[in-house]
Design a protein around this motif. Sequence first.
Motif, PDB file in Angstrom:
ATOM      1  N   ASN A  13       5.524   2.885  -4.878  1.00 15.43           N
ATOM      2  CA  ASN A  13       4.281   2.405  -4.270  1.00 15.43           C
ATOM      3  C   ASN A  13       3.729   1.152  -4.950  1.00 15.43           C
ATOM      4  N   ILE A  14       4.453   0.618  -5.918  1.00 15.21           N
ATOM      5  CA  ILE A  14       3.921  -0.512  -6.687  1.00 15.21           C
ATOM      6  C   ILE A  14       3.825  -1.776  -5.849  1.00 15.21           C
ATOM      7  N   ALA A  15       4.761  -1.978  -4.951  1.00 12.29           N
ATOM      8  CA  ALA A  15       4.745  -3.209  -4.147  1.00 12.29           C
ATOM      9  C   ALA A  15       4.953  -2.862  -2.675  1.00 12.29           C
ATOM     10  N   VAL A  16       3.996  -2.142  -2.081  1.00  8.43           N
ATOM     11  CA  VAL A  16       4.084  -1.761  -0.668  1.00  8.43           C
ATOM     12  C   VAL A  16       3.670  -2.963   0.186  1.00  8.43           C
ATOM     13  N   ARG A  22       3.203  -0.569   4.804  1.00  8.94           N
ATOM     14  CA  ARG A  22       1.922   0.122   4.945  1.00  8.94           C
ATOM     15  C   ARG A  22       1.703   0.519   6.404  1.00  8.94           C
ATOM     16  N   ALA A  27      -0.343   3.271  -6.311  1.00  8.17           N
ATOM     17  CA  ALA A  27       0.674   2.801  -7.251  1.00  8.17           C
ATOM     18  C   ALA A  27       0.589   3.562  -8.571  1.00  8.17           C
ATOM     19  N   ARG A  28      -0.563   4.168  -8.823  1.00 10.48           N
ATOM     20  CA  ARG A  28      -0.752   4.976 -10.025  1.00 10.48           C
ATOM     21  C   ARG A  28      -1.712   6.112  -9.684  1.00 10.48           C
ATOM     22  N   ASP A  55       2.651   6.533 -13.094  1.00  7.49           N
ATOM     23  CA  ASP A  55       2.993   5.418 -12.227  1.00  7.49           C
ATOM     24  C   ASP A  55       3.837   5.945 -11.076  1.00  7.49           C
TER      25      ASP A  55
END
Length: 254
Positions: A102-105, A110, A92-93, A98
Amino acid sequence: MEQRFAPVIENEAAKGRVVLVCEHASNAFPAPWGDLGLSEAARQAHIAWDPGALGLARGLMSRLDAVLIHAPASRLIYDCNRAPDMPGAMPARSEVYDVPGNIAVSPEERRARTEAVYLPFHDALHGLLMRRLAAGLRPVMVTIHSFTPVYFGKARAVEFGVIHDADPALAVAIRDAAARMTRMNAQLNAPYSAADDVTHSLRVNATPYGLPNAMLEIRNDLIADAAAQEAMAALLAPVINMGVAEIQKQAKAS
């Protein structure tokens, strides 16, 4: 059926023992995922791939008569040198960037990325190694990476890092050969080590079979264009050959 992104294998009929692996060869962002919300500059930066690594790997391939396997998509889609349960597989980072996509996979996403990118890569690499074992060409697995000269604002003096997992023999032999044969600042387990979870490919594909292995990290300002990549390949191919010869000598003496 879900789309799968097979790795590229070059010079598969190579007679040499070295198998070169380039997990971060590409900064391609295939259509199923798009640009993950990143700017063009971010997609060109080191967070998306290892700049210069593929060109260097190809130069080494021709000089060592090695086989080369490399991943077809950005490591931000899936980092093939990370296990599916590791946050770094779909970060996510990355450094100061950032990665919005990918912040809320979700677990489903996945799994889908694992099926699409990770499994084809490692299935192909495993098959490549096993076929060479069967043919009597006991492989020496060498992964090729590059790293940024400045990380979180701190300059890195190391130019050539040689990293090992459980078996240090080849990494030590290559580092020692580099110290004798080049003027590069060559260091063992720098700028990363196995403690940073960067040796997944070695751990999964080489260690279980007792195959000699090492991870090579070259500072990317030293391989910034095609000419520099060729020059570095010419410099490092004899170093790798000397390292391989040294562990062969050690094995015969033991």
